[in-house]
Design a protein around this motif. Structure first.
Motif, PDB file in Angstrom:
ATOM      1  N   MET A  45      37.843  55.383  27.364  1.00 16.04           N
ATOM      2  CA  MET A  45      37.616  54.270  28.287  1.00 16.04           C
ATOM      3  C   MET A  45      36.344  54.460  29.110  1.00 16.04           C
ATOM      4  SD  MET A  45      40.003  52.037  27.696  1.00 16.04           S
ATOM      5  CE  MET A  45      39.988  50.940  29.100  1.00 16.04           C
ATOM      6  N   PHE A  46      35.747  55.642  29.013  1.00 18.37           N
ATOM      7  CA  PHE A  46      34.508  55.931  29.734  1.00 18.37           C
ATOM      8  C   PHE A  46      33.307  56.021  28.792  1.00 18.37           C
ATOM      9  CE2 PHE A  46      37.939  57.163  32.419  1.00 18.37           C
ATOM     10  CZ  PHE A  46      37.536  56.773  33.681  1.00 18.37           C
ATOM     11  N   PHE A  47      33.520  55.644  27.519  1.00 16.42           N
ATOM     12  CA  PHE A  47      32.416  55.634  26.558  1.00 16.42           C
ATOM     13  C   PHE A  47      31.401  54.566  26.931  1.00 16.42           C
ATOM     14  CE2 PHE A  47      34.530  57.500  22.467  1.00 16.42           C
ATOM     15  CZ  PHE A  47      34.728  58.689  23.134  1.00 16.42           C
ATOM     16  N   GLU A  48      30.144  54.884  26.637  1.00 21.14           N
ATOM     17  CA  GLU A  48      29.068  53.915  26.731  1.00 21.14           C
ATOM     18  C   GLU A  48      28.571  53.628  25.315  1.00 21.14           C
ATOM     19  OE1 GLU A  48      26.318  55.812  29.390  1.00 21.14           O
ATOM     20  OE2 GLU A  48      27.515  55.333  31.181  1.00 21.14           O
ATOM     21  N   GLU A  49      27.654  52.685  25.188  1.00 23.22           N
ATOM     22  CA  GLU A  49      27.254  52.234  23.850  1.00 23.22           C
ATOM     23  C   GLU A  49      26.745  53.372  22.968  1.00 23.22           C
ATOM     24  OE1 GLU A  49      25.090  48.421  21.763  1.00 23.22           O
ATOM     25  OE2 GLU A  49      24.717  48.837  23.884  1.00 23.22           O
ATOM     26  N   ASN A  50      25.981  54.294  23.533  1.00 20.47           N
ATOM     27  CA  ASN A  50      25.450  55.398  22.719  1.00 20.47           C
ATOM     28  C   ASN A  50      26.542  56.363  22.268  1.00 20.47           C
ATOM     29  OD1 ASN A  50      25.710  56.201  25.436  1.00 20.47           O
ATOM     30  ND2 ASN A  50      24.350  57.933  25.120  1.00 20.47           N
ATOM     31  N   ASP A  51      27.706  56.346  22.927  1.00 25.65           N
ATOM     32  CA  ASP A  51      28.823  57.204  22.518  1.00 25.65           C
ATOM     33  C   ASP A  51      29.559  56.638  21.306  1.00 25.65           C
ATOM     34  OD1 ASP A  51      28.488  58.982  24.747  1.00 25.65           O
ATOM     35  OD2 ASP A  51      29.452  57.470  26.008  1.00 25.65           O
ATOM     36  N   GLY A  90      38.920  64.451  25.768  1.00 21.01           N
ATOM     37  CA  GLY A  90      38.739  64.587  24.328  1.00 21.01           C
ATOM     38  C   GLY A  90      37.515  65.424  24.049  1.00 21.01           C
ATOM     39  N   ASN A  91      36.562  64.847  23.338  1.00 21.32           N
ATOM     40  CA  ASN A  91      35.367  65.596  22.938  1.00 21.32           C
ATOM     41  C   ASN A  91      34.085  65.087  23.590  1.00 21.32           C
ATOM     42  OD1 ASN A  91      36.871  67.230  21.077  1.00 21.32           O
ATOM     43  ND2 ASN A  91      36.942  65.466  19.704  1.00 21.32           N
ATOM     44  N   LEU A  92      34.222  64.247  24.610  1.00 19.24           N
ATOM     45  CA  LEU A  92      33.037  63.703  25.272  1.00 19.24           C
ATOM     46  C   LEU A  92      32.379  64.774  26.130  1.00 19.24           C
ATOM     47  CD1 LEU A  92      31.336  61.122  25.830  1.00 19.24           C
ATOM     48  CD2 LEU A  92      32.825  60.717  27.796  1.00 19.24           C
ATOM     49  N   LYS A  93      31.166  65.136  25.770  1.00 20.07           N
ATOM     50  CA  LYS A  93      30.433  66.178  26.506  1.00 20.07           C
ATOM     51  C   LYS A  93      29.615  65.547  27.631  1.00 20.07           C
ATOM     52  CE  LYS A  93      31.897  69.047  23.328  1.00 20.07           C
ATOM     53  NZ  LYS A  93      33.034  69.938  23.579  1.00 20.07           N
ATOM     54  N   LYS A  94      30.286  64.836  28.492  1.00 20.49           N
ATOM     55  CA  LYS A  94      29.614  64.136  29.584  1.00 20.49           C
ATOM     56  C   LYS A  94      30.354  64.405  30.890  1.00 20.49           C
ATOM     57  CE  LYS A  94      26.718  61.921  26.790  1.00 20.49           C
ATOM     58  NZ  LYS A  94      25.259  62.121  26.813  1.00 20.49           N
ATOM     59  N   ASP A  95      29.656  64.168  31.989  1.00 20.83           N
ATOM     60  CA  ASP A  95      30.250  64.310  33.302  1.00 20.83           C
ATOM     61  C   ASP A  95      31.058  63.041  33.620  1.00 20.83           C
ATOM     62  OD1 ASP A  95      30.946  64.635  35.927  1.00 20.83           O
ATOM     63  OD2 ASP A  95      28.925  65.101  36.649  1.00 20.83           O
ATOM     64  N   ILE A  96      32.375  63.180  33.566  1.00 21.29           N
ATOM     65  CA  ILE A  96      33.250  62.034  33.792  1.00 21.29           C
ATOM     66  C   ILE A  96      33.059  61.459  35.192  1.00 21.29           C
ATOM     67  CG2 ILE A  96      35.662  61.376  34.164  1.00 21.29           C
ATOM     68  CD1 ILE A  96      35.005  61.281  31.289  1.00 21.29           C
ATOM     69  N   ARG A  97      32.849  62.301  36.171  1.00 21.89           N
ATOM     70  CA  ARG A  97      32.729  61.818  37.550  1.00 21.89           C
ATOM     71  C   ARG A  97      31.483  60.953  37.723  1.00 21.89           C
ATOM     72  NH1 ARG A  97      36.610  64.183  40.682  1.00 21.89           N
ATOM     73  NH2 ARG A  97      37.649  65.963  39.706  1.00 21.89           N
ATOM     74  N   GLU A  98      30.444  61.250  36.955  1.00 22.92           N
ATOM     75  CA  GLU A  98      29.252  60.395  36.974  1.00 22.92           C
ATOM     76  C   GLU A  98      29.586  59.019  36.406  1.00 22.92           C
ATOM     77  OE1 GLU A  98      25.044  60.166  34.588  1.00 22.92           O
ATOM     78  OE2 GLU A  98      25.733  62.163  35.214  1.00 22.92           O
ATOM     79  N   ARG A  99      30.411  59.005  35.359  1.00 20.27           N
ATOM     80  CA  ARG A  99      30.819  57.726  34.760  1.00 20.27           C
ATOM     81  C   ARG A  99      31.713  56.932  35.713  1.00 20.27           C
ATOM     82  NH1 ARG A  99      30.073  57.813  28.714  1.00 20.27           N
ATOM     83  NH2 ARG A  99      28.156  59.050  28.595  1.00 20.27           N
ATOM     84  N   LEU A 100      32.503  57.626  36.508  1.00 17.71           N
ATOM     85  CA  LEU A 100      33.336  56.947  37.502  1.00 17.71           C
ATOM     86  C   LEU A 100      32.467  56.156  38.477  1.00 17.71           C
ATOM     87  CD1 LEU A 100      36.009  59.636  38.527  1.00 17.71           C
ATOM     88  CD2 LEU A 100      36.434  57.490  37.348  1.00 17.71           C
TER      89      LEU A 100
END
Length: 231
Positions: A45-51, A90-100
Motif C-alpha cells: 500500500m506504500f508502493f510508488e510507480e517505480n516500485d 515485505g521486500n520493499l527496501k525503502k523508508d516507510i516513515r518517509e512514505r507516511l
C-alpha cells in the motif's frame, strides 16, 4: 470490528468499540473516530510507480492500466487519521516513515511487522493444536515442504501459502484483544476467493493468490473459542 475489502457494505464506526480496517477497506467507513480507528496494511500500500516495475500486470490489463489501478488503490489510505497503523513488511527496501509523510498519514502509533514477527503472531493465534491441524491439512507435498521450511527458517511464506492481509488483521486482533472479545467481521475470507477493485474504477474482480485463508481461520478456531459475527 474487523473489516476487509471483500464486501461493499458501509461500516458505521460509531457502532463498534474499535474498527480494524484492512488495506483499502477504510473507504467503507462512515463516522470515523481517530481514537478507535486502526489500519492494518501490507507494505504494498506504500508502493510508488517505480516500485511496480517488477510486478506482473493484473490479468487482462496492460502494464499501464494495471499500474493506474494499483496506484489508485494505494492512494485510498492517503490522508488517513489513525490511532494505530500496522504495516506488514515485505521486500520493499525503502523508508516507510518517509512514505507516511508523502501520503500524509497521521497515526498515534506505527508498528512494523517483520516476517519473524508475523510467524510469532500466527503461531500464537493458531496455538500448537491449530498449527498441527493446519499442517495436516495442507494440500500438496510441495506446499507442505515450503510451509515447514519457511517455519523453521522464519522466512516469508510463498504468496500462495501466505495469509492475506485480511487474515493477518484477524490474527493481530486476536493477539491484541484476546479470544473473549466478540469480533464483528466483514469482507474478510468471504469465500469467493476474489479481490475487489470496483471502488477504484475498473469494476473487475481478480483471483486472489492466498489460497489457504479458510484453513488458517479454521486452524485458529480449532485451537481457540472465538466469536466471529458477520456484519
Amino acid at each position: 470490528a474487523l473489516i476487509g475489502s471483500g464486501s461493499e457494505i458501509s461500516i458505521d464506526s460509531k457502532l463498534y468499540d474499535v474498527c480494524c480496517f484492512t488495506n483499502s477497506s477504510i473507504t467503507r467507513a462512515q463516522n470515523l473516530d481517530r481514537k478507535k480507528t486502526y489500519l492494518i496494511t501490507s507494505e504494498a500500500m506504500f508502493f510508488e510507480e517505480n516500485d511496480l516495475d517488477k510486478l506482473n500486470p493484473i490479468k487482462g490489463y496492460s502494464k499501464k492500466h494495471s499500474n493506474e489501478l494499483r496506484l489508485r488503490k494505494y492512494s485510498s489510505i492517503d490522508n488517513s487519521n489513525l490511532n494505530k497503523l500496522t504495516i506488514i513488511r515485505g521486500n520493499l527496501k525503502k523508508d516507510i516513515r518517509e512514505r507516511l509523510t508523502k501520503k500524509n498519514i497521521n497515526a498515534e502509533k506505527v508498528i512494523l511487522i517483520s516476517s519473524k514477527k508475523q510467524w510469532f503472531l500466527l503461531l500464537k493465534a493458531m496455538g500448537i493444536r491449530g498449527t498441527l491441524y493446519f499442517i495436516k491439512r495442507i494440500k500438496g507435498k510441495k506446499n507442505k515442504f515450503f510451509f515447514l521450511f519457511s517455519l523453521i527458517s522464519l522466512r516469508n511464506l510463498p504468496i500462495n501459502l501466505r495469509p492475506s492481509t485480511g487474515i493477518m488483521t484477524v490474527i493481530i486482533s486476536i493477539n491484541e484483544f484476546g479470544t473473549k472479545h466478540n469480533f464483528h467481521i466483514s469482507g474478510i475470507n468471504e469465500g469467493n476467493n476474489e479481490t475487489y477493485y470496483k471502488d477504484f474504477g475498473l469494476g473487475e474482480k481478480q483471483s486472489m493468490n492466498h489460497h489457504f485463508d479458510s484453513l488458517y481461520l479454521n486452524a485458529i478456531k480449532f485451537d481457540k473459542k472465538i466469536t466471529l459475527t458477520k456484519i
